[in-house]
Scaffold this motif. Structure first.
Motif, mmCIF file in Angstrom:
data_model
loop_
_atom_site.group_PDB
_atom_site.id
_atom_site.type_symbol
_atom_site.label_atom_id
_atom_site.label_comp_id
_atom_site.label_asym_id
_atom_site.label_seq_id
_atom_site.Cartn_x
_atom_site.Cartn_y
_atom_site.Cartn_z
ATOM 1 N N SER A 1 40.697 44.134 44.344
ATOM 2 C CA SER A 1 39.562 43.313 43.894
ATOM 3 C C SER A 1 39.285 43.421 42.402
ATOM 4 N N GLU A 2 39.775 44.499 41.770
ATOM 5 C CA GLU A 2 39.538 44.662 40.327
ATOM 6 C C GLU A 2 40.570 43.918 39.487
ATOM 7 N N ASP A 3 41.530 43.281 40.159
ATOM 8 C CA ASP A 3 42.531 42.495 39.426
ATOM 9 C C ASP A 3 42.131 41.024 39.418
ATOM 10 N N VAL A 4 42.465 40.352 38.312
ATOM 11 C CA VAL A 4 42.279 38.900 38.267
ATOM 12 C C VAL A 4 43.577 38.265 38.729
ATOM 13 N N ASP A 5 43.479 37.408 39.738
ATOM 14 C CA ASP A 5 44.674 36.736 40.252
ATOM 15 C C ASP A 5 44.311 35.275 40.533
ATOM 16 N N VAL A 6 44.666 34.392 39.592
ATOM 17 C CA VAL A 6 44.245 32.993 39.716
ATOM 18 C C VAL A 6 44.940 32.267 40.865
ATOM 19 N N THR A 7 45.936 32.915 41.442
ATOM 20 C CA THR A 7 46.614 32.275 42.580
ATOM 21 C C THR A 7 46.051 32.797 43.912
ATOM 22 N N ARG A 8 45.068 33.649 43.838
ATOM 23 C CA ARG A 8 44.469 34.228 45.046
ATOM 24 C C ARG A 8 43.935 33.115 45.945
ATOM 25 N N ASP A 9 44.129 33.268 47.214
ATOM 26 C CA ASP A 9 43.676 32.230 48.141
ATOM 27 C C ASP A 9 42.289 32.610 48.658
ATOM 28 N N ILE A 10 41.249 32.192 47.938
ATOM 29 C CA ILE A 10 39.909 32.592 48.377
ATOM 30 C C ILE A 10 38.896 31.464 48.292
ATOM 31 N N LYS A 11 37.919 31.536 49.126
ATOM 32 C CA LYS A 11 36.669 30.818 48.942
ATOM 33 C C LYS A 11 35.587 31.625 49.652
ATOM 34 N N ARG A 12 35.921 32.920 49.897
ATOM 35 C CA ARG A 12 34.968 33.747 50.650
ATOM 36 C C ARG A 12 34.027 34.511 49.743
#
Ligand code: HEM
Length: 376
Positions: free
Chosen positions: A306-317
């Motif tokens: 969670s402390e990493d920035v990942d613009v490809t992360r699949d989230i909307k939660r």
């Protein structure tokens, strides 16, 4: 995490885990936003604004959506939602694009700009002012008042400047609403004046509070998304590179920027209506709880690394827009603004670089929001 609360027997709690944050925001049976319904003599409101009941600061936004519990909230939100449809917000896209382009036109040839002052700050205030129907000539004045109010209320300081700004701000919008009654035009105030459901309409006070809330809720937050989002991307050149190469993922990158460093540190305070247990802690009736959205959005139980920035992360939660009945009314608009702001910036200024040493970047704190004061 408990904290003492003035002379009161009650405590203030900082709620940090996603599960508990969601529980507090969604459970209307045990938590509320209006403390006066629990303890008639509670000093909780005073704790928040450090002001007396007669102060204009307490009346400010007093009957706005965010300060109401069910069933009043449901009634007001239903009325306002009739004007605030996702389709209406989507229709603002061309205008948002035009504003973003205009702002960058003004600095394009200079070789340098301040992301906060020239872009992030001006884009949302112009969008919301267009939407509400504030004439261009009055906008500078509106910014000044809202700055003074946010700076003052943010630290619980109600001095003369804040009081005068609160009064001027309310007077201005009272008159603007009156003007729109006489001469309706194609804007949200005119729309809000006419909406009606089953014979029910917004009262004068509700209309004024709603318009004031939209200015506050829709301006600082979105501005911070754009400016801190830009800083985060500059801090993570690998992520910036991904976006430059594939702008189609900018909408999901906006979600990651909201998760990683959302503009609202916390949701508004909630009050326990009963004695209860939360996260293994004993909460007493009347205790104040701050659901820390930023902390929940870094909860390792929900987001891996969670402390990493990942613009490809699949989230909307994430909970950057809150959760439950008070979840952000303007979220669809904020997403459109974020999408257009970053897409336009990266397309037109692909060689963006920070113009001061990183440690000189200054943060400021206002009304539960954390943002940058400048980003050259
Ligand atoms: C409520 C965040 C943009 C209007 C909220 C809440 C959050 C939030 C966390 C819930 C607070 C709580 O439960 O105590 C944000 C963020 C934004 C943003 C992070 C930008 C990135 C906007 C915009 C508008 C807006 C653009 C309007 C045009 C509102 C309103 C509410 C609200 C009216 C109150 C809803 C209710 O109580 O039913 N926002 N907001 N917000 N927001 Fe936003």
């Amino acid at each position: 995490i408990p904290m003492p609360m003035g002379d009161s027997d009650n405590q203030t709690w900082i709620v940090t885990h996603m599960e508990d944050v969601k529980k507090v925001l969604k459970d209307q049976t045990n938590f509320c936003v209006d403390p006066t319904t629990i303890n008639k003599n509670s000093d909780t409101k005073q704790f928040l604004t450090n002001s007396s009941e007669e102060d204009s600061s307490n009346l400010f936004l007093a009957s706005s959506l965010n300060a109401l519990d069910e069933p009043d909230h449901r009634r007001l939100r239903r009325l306002v939602s009739k004007a605030f449809t996702p389709r209406y917000m989507e229709s603002l896209r061309p205008r948002v694009q035009e504003i973003a382009d205009d702002l960058l036109d003004q600095v394009q040839d200079k070789g340098e700009m301040d992301i906060v002052l020239d872009y992030a700050y001006k884009l949302p205030i112009n969008v919301i002012s267009d939407m509400i129907g504030v004439p261009k000539s009055d906008r500078e004045q509106i910014y000044e008042w809202s700055e003074a109010i946010a700076n003052g209320l943010g630290v619980g300081r109600i001095d003369n400047e804040v009081s005068e700004s609160l009064e001027a701000f309310s007077n201005y919008f009272t008159q603007l609403i009156e003007k729109k009654r006489q001469q309706p035009s194609d804007d949200l105030i005119s729309e809000l004046i006419t909406i009606e459901e089953e014979g029910d309409k917004l009262t004068e006070k509700e209309l004024l509070s709603m318009v004031q809330l939209l200015i506050f809720a829709g301006h600082e937050t979105t501005s911070n998304l754009i400016s801190t989002g830009t800083l985060i991307l500059l801090d993570h050149p690998d992520q910036l590179e991904i976006l430059k190469n594939d702008q189609s993922i900018i909408p999901s990158a906006v979600e990651e920027l909201l998760r990683f460093h959302g503009p609202s540190t916390t949701a508004g305070p909630r009050y326990a209506k009963e004695d209860l247990e939360l996260g293994g802690q004993q909460i007493n009736k009347g205790d104040v709880l701050f659901p820390l959205l930023k902390s929940a959005n870094r909860d390792e139980n929900v987001f891996i690394n969670s402390e990493d920035v990942d613009v490809t992360r699949d989230i909307k939660r994430h909970v950057a827009f809150g959760q439950g009945i008070h979840m952000c009314l303007g979220a669809p608009l904020a997403r459109i603004e974020g999408d257009i702001a970053f897409t336009t910036l990266l397309k037109r200024m692909p060689n963006l670089k920070l113009n001061i040493p990183r440690k000189e970047v200054k943060w400021q704190f206002k009304l539960a929001a954390q943002g940058l004061s400048s980003l050259p």
